[in-house]
Design a protein around this motif. Structure first.
Motif, PDB file in Angstrom:
ATOM      1  N   ALA A 143       0.850  -1.182   0.000  1.00 49.38           N
ATOM      2  CA  ALA A 143       0.000   0.000   0.000  1.00 49.38           C
ATOM      3  C   ALA A 143       0.890   1.237   0.000  1.00 49.38           C
ATOM      4  O   ALA A 143       2.077   1.169   0.334  1.00 49.38           O
ATOM      5  N   LEU A 144       0.310   2.375  -0.350  1.00 49.03           N
ATOM      6  CA  LEU A 144       1.119   3.581  -0.511  1.00 49.03           C
ATOM      7  C   LEU A 144       1.930   3.893   0.749  1.00 49.03           C
ATOM      8  O   LEU A 144       3.114   4.214   0.669  1.00 49.03           O
ATOM      9  N   GLY A 145       1.310   3.771   1.898  1.00 46.24           N
ATOM     10  CA  GLY A 145       1.998   4.085   3.139  1.00 46.24           C
ATOM     11  C   GLY A 145       3.100   3.122   3.502  1.00 46.24           C
ATOM     12  O   GLY A 145       3.940   3.421   4.366  1.00 46.24           O
ATOM     13  N   GLU A 146       3.130   1.962   2.845  1.00 42.54           N
ATOM     14  CA  GLU A 146       4.156   0.951   3.088  1.00 42.54           C
ATOM     15  C   GLU A 146       5.247   0.961   2.023  1.00 42.54           C
ATOM     16  O   GLU A 146       6.206   0.192   2.109  1.00 42.54           O
ATOM     17  N   THR A 147       5.099   1.808   1.001  1.00 42.21           N
ATOM     18  CA  THR A 147       6.015   1.812  -0.137  1.00 42.21           C
ATOM     19  C   THR A 147       7.205   2.714   0.148  1.00 42.21           C
ATOM     20  O   THR A 147       7.046   3.925   0.336  1.00 42.21           O
TER      21      THR A 147
ATOM     22  N   GLY B 154      -7.250  -2.246  -7.290  1.00 40.56           N
ATOM     23  CA  GLY B 154      -7.108  -3.362  -6.367  1.00 40.56           C
ATOM     24  C   GLY B 154      -6.454  -4.584  -6.954  1.00 40.56           C
ATOM     25  O   GLY B 154      -6.780  -5.707  -6.562  1.00 40.56           O
ATOM     26  N   ALA B 155      -5.526  -4.377  -7.906  1.00 39.47           N
ATOM     27  CA  ALA B 155      -4.871  -5.517  -8.540  1.00 39.47           C
ATOM     28  C   ALA B 155      -3.399  -5.638  -8.190  1.00 39.47           C
ATOM     29  O   ALA B 155      -2.775  -6.641  -8.500  1.00 39.47           O
ATOM     30  N   ALA B 156      -2.818  -4.622  -7.565  1.00 38.73           N
ATOM     31  CA  ALA B 156      -1.391  -4.629  -7.224  1.00 38.73           C
ATOM     32  C   ALA B 156      -1.142  -3.524  -6.209  1.00 38.73           C
ATOM     33  O   ALA B 156      -2.074  -2.843  -5.778  1.00 38.73           O
ATOM     34  N   GLY B 157       0.132  -3.346  -5.864  1.00 41.87           N
ATOM     35  CA  GLY B 157       0.495  -2.300  -4.925  1.00 41.87           C
ATOM     36  C   GLY B 157       0.517  -0.920  -5.562  1.00 41.87           C
ATOM     37  O   GLY B 157       0.262  -0.758  -6.762  1.00 41.87           O
ATOM     38  N   ALA B 158       0.845   0.089  -4.752  1.00 41.89           N
ATOM     39  CA  ALA B 158       0.792   1.470  -5.206  1.00 41.89           C
ATOM     40  C   ALA B 158       1.752   1.738  -6.353  1.00 41.89           C
ATOM     41  O   ALA B 158       1.395   2.406  -7.335  1.00 41.89           O
ATOM     42  N   ALA B 159       2.977   1.247  -6.266  1.00 46.53           N
ATOM     43  CA  ALA B 159       3.976   1.546  -7.291  1.00 46.53           C
ATOM     44  C   ALA B 159       3.617   0.903  -8.623  1.00 46.53           C
ATOM     45  O   ALA B 159       3.656   1.554  -9.680  1.00 46.53           O
TER      46      ALA B 159
ATOM     47  N   ALA C 118       2.083  -7.247   5.797  1.00 50.71           N
ATOM     48  CA  ALA C 118       1.786  -5.913   5.285  1.00 50.71           C
ATOM     49  C   ALA C 118       0.309  -5.788   4.930  1.00 50.71           C
ATOM     50  O   ALA C 118      -0.355  -6.763   4.551  1.00 50.71           O
ATOM     51  N   HIS C 119      -0.211  -4.573   5.037  1.00 49.13           N
ATOM     52  CA  HIS C 119      -1.629  -4.321   4.772  1.00 49.13           C
ATOM     53  C   HIS C 119      -1.981  -4.541   3.299  1.00 49.13           C
ATOM     54  O   HIS C 119      -2.997  -5.156   2.982  1.00 49.13           O
TER      55      HIS C 119
ATOM     56  N   LEU D 158      -4.953  -7.197   1.702  1.00 49.14           N
ATOM     57  CA  LEU D 158      -6.172  -6.664   1.097  1.00 49.14           C
ATOM     58  C   LEU D 158      -6.285  -7.062  -0.364  1.00 49.14           C
ATOM     59  O   LEU D 158      -7.347  -7.511  -0.819  1.00 49.14           O
ATOM     60  N   ILE D 159      -5.191  -6.931  -1.119  1.00 47.53           N
ATOM     61  CA  ILE D 159      -5.226  -7.263  -2.544  1.00 47.53           C
ATOM     62  C   ILE D 159      -5.515  -8.746  -2.743  1.00 47.53           C
ATOM     63  O   ILE D 159      -6.253  -9.129  -3.651  1.00 47.53           O
ATOM     64  N   GLY D 160      -4.947  -9.585  -1.887  1.00 51.35           N
ATOM     65  CA  GLY D 160      -5.205 -11.020  -1.991  1.00 51.35           C
ATOM     66  C   GLY D 160      -6.678 -11.339  -1.895  1.00 51.35           C
ATOM     67  O   GLY D 160      -7.200 -12.189  -2.637  1.00 51.35           O
ATOM     68  N   ARG D 161      -7.386 -10.659  -1.005  1.00 49.03           N
ATOM     69  CA  ARG D 161      -8.828 -10.902  -0.871  1.00 49.03           C
ATOM     70  C   ARG D 161      -9.582 -10.418  -2.101  1.00 49.03           C
ATOM     71  O   ARG D 161     -10.496 -11.096  -2.595  1.00 49.03           O
ATOM     72  N   LEU D 162      -9.221  -9.256  -2.611  1.00 47.71           N
ATOM     73  CA  LEU D 162      -9.925  -8.698  -3.761  1.00 47.71           C
ATOM     74  C   LEU D 162      -9.705  -9.532  -5.020  1.00 47.71           C
ATOM     75  O   LEU D 162     -10.645  -9.838  -5.757  1.00 47.71           O
TER      76      LEU D 162
END
Length: 254
Positions: free
Chosen positions: A100-104, A151-156, A202-203, A207-211
Motif C-alpha cells: 500500500a502507498l503508506g508501506e512503499t 485493487g490488482a497490485a500495490g501502489a507503485a 503488510a496491509h 487486502l489485494i489477496g482478498r480482492l
C-alpha cells in the motif's frame, strides 16, 4: 512459419521469458524478424536459438532498458541488422511488493517506475524517428489489470501501469496522422515466472489477496497474451488505435 508479418522488424522487450518470450516466438512464426531484448543475456540468447532452430530470424541485445545507452544500442542494432523498425513491443516489467502507498519505500517506488514506465518511454521515444521516417509503425505495450483498477497490485505497480495506459493514449492521438498506432494489452493473472516478494504481514498484500481471489477466473497463458499482442501489431488491427485490451477471462467485466 507463416508470411503474415514477413519482412517486418520487431523489437520485443523482456523477451527472455514469460509473455515476452511467447511474443517473440509468435512474431517469428508469423515471419517477422525479431530483436530479443532482455536484462538476462543467457535467456535472450536461448530465445534467439529457439527462433533460429525453427527457421526464423532473430538477434539478441542484453541490458537494462532504463539505461539510455542500452536503449540506443537496441534501436541501433535493430535498424542496422534489419534495415527498419516496424513494431515495438514494450513488454519488460517487474512487480512491486503489493505494498500500500503508506508501506512503499523510495527504493520500491523508484525501481518499479523506472523499469515499468521510464524504460518504455525511453524506448518509444528512440524508435519514433524511424517510424516517422517510414510513415508507419505499431507500438504495443503490456499494461495490466492494475492499469484499469486500484485493487490488482500495490501502489507503485498500479501507478506505473496507469502511466503506461496514459502513454498509449497520448501516442495514439499525437501520431495517428503520421501512420503510427499505439495499443496495449491488460493481462489478467497469467502463468509466468514473475515473482511477488510481498512483505509479511503488510496491509497491501492482505487486502489485494482478498480482492483478487474473489474475482479472477482461470490463469491465462503467456501464449494467449502473445496472440493478442501480435494481433494488435498486425494489419488485421489497422484501424485499432489507443486501445487497452483486457486479456483476462472477463476479470475486468466483474
Amino acid at each position: 512459419m507463416s508470411t503474415e508479418l514477413a519482412g517486418r522488424s520487431v523489437v520485443v522487450t523482456g523477451a527472455a521469458s514469460g509473455i515476452g518470450r511467447a511474443t517473440a516466438l509468435a512474431f517469428a512464426r508469423a515471419g517477422a524478424k525479431v530483436l530479443v531484448a532482455d536484462l538476462n543475456a543467457a535467456g535472450a540468447d536461448a530465445v534467439v536459438k529457439e527462433i533460429d532452430g525453427a527457421g526464423g530470424t532473430a538477434v539478441a541485445v542484453a541490458g537494462d532498458l532504463s539505461d539510455p545507452q542500452v536503449v540506443d544500442r537496441v534501436v541501433g542494432r535493430a535498424v542496422e541488422t534489419y534495415g527498419s523498425l516496424d513494431v515495438l513491443v514494450n513488454n519488460a516489467g517487474i512487480m512491486d511488493r503489493m505494498s500500500a502507498l503508506g508501506e512503499t519505500d523510495d527504493a520500491e517506488w523508484e525501481r518499479v517506475i523506472r523499469i515499468n514506465l521510464t524504460a518504455p518511454f525511453l524506448l518509444t521515444r528512440a524508435v519514433l524517428p524511424h517510424m516517422l521516417a517510414a510513415g508507419r509503425g505499431s507500438v504495443v505495450f503490456t499494461a495490466s489489470e492494475a492499469g484499469l483498477r486500484g485493487g490488482a497490485a500495490g501502489a507503485a505497480y498500479t501507478a506505473s501501469k496507469h502511466g503506461v495506459v496514459g502513454l498509449v493514449k497520448s501516442l495514439a492521438v499525437m501520431y495517428r496522422e503520421q501512420g503510427i498506432r499505439a495499443n496495449a494489452i491488460a493481462p489478467g493473472p497469467t502463468a509466468t515466472n514473475i515473482q511477488v516478494d510481498a512483505a509479511p504481514g503488510a496491509h497491501g498484500p492482505a487486502l489485494i489477496g482478498r480482492l483478487v481471489g474473489a474475482n479472477i477466473g482461470r490463469l491465462g497463458t503467456a501464449e494467449e497474451q502473445a496472440a493478442a499482442i501480435v494481433f494488435l501489431a498486425s494489419d488485421a488491427a489497422a484501424f485499432v488505435n489507443g486501445v487497452v485490451l483486457p486479456v483476462d477471462d472477463g476479470w475486468s467485466a466483474v
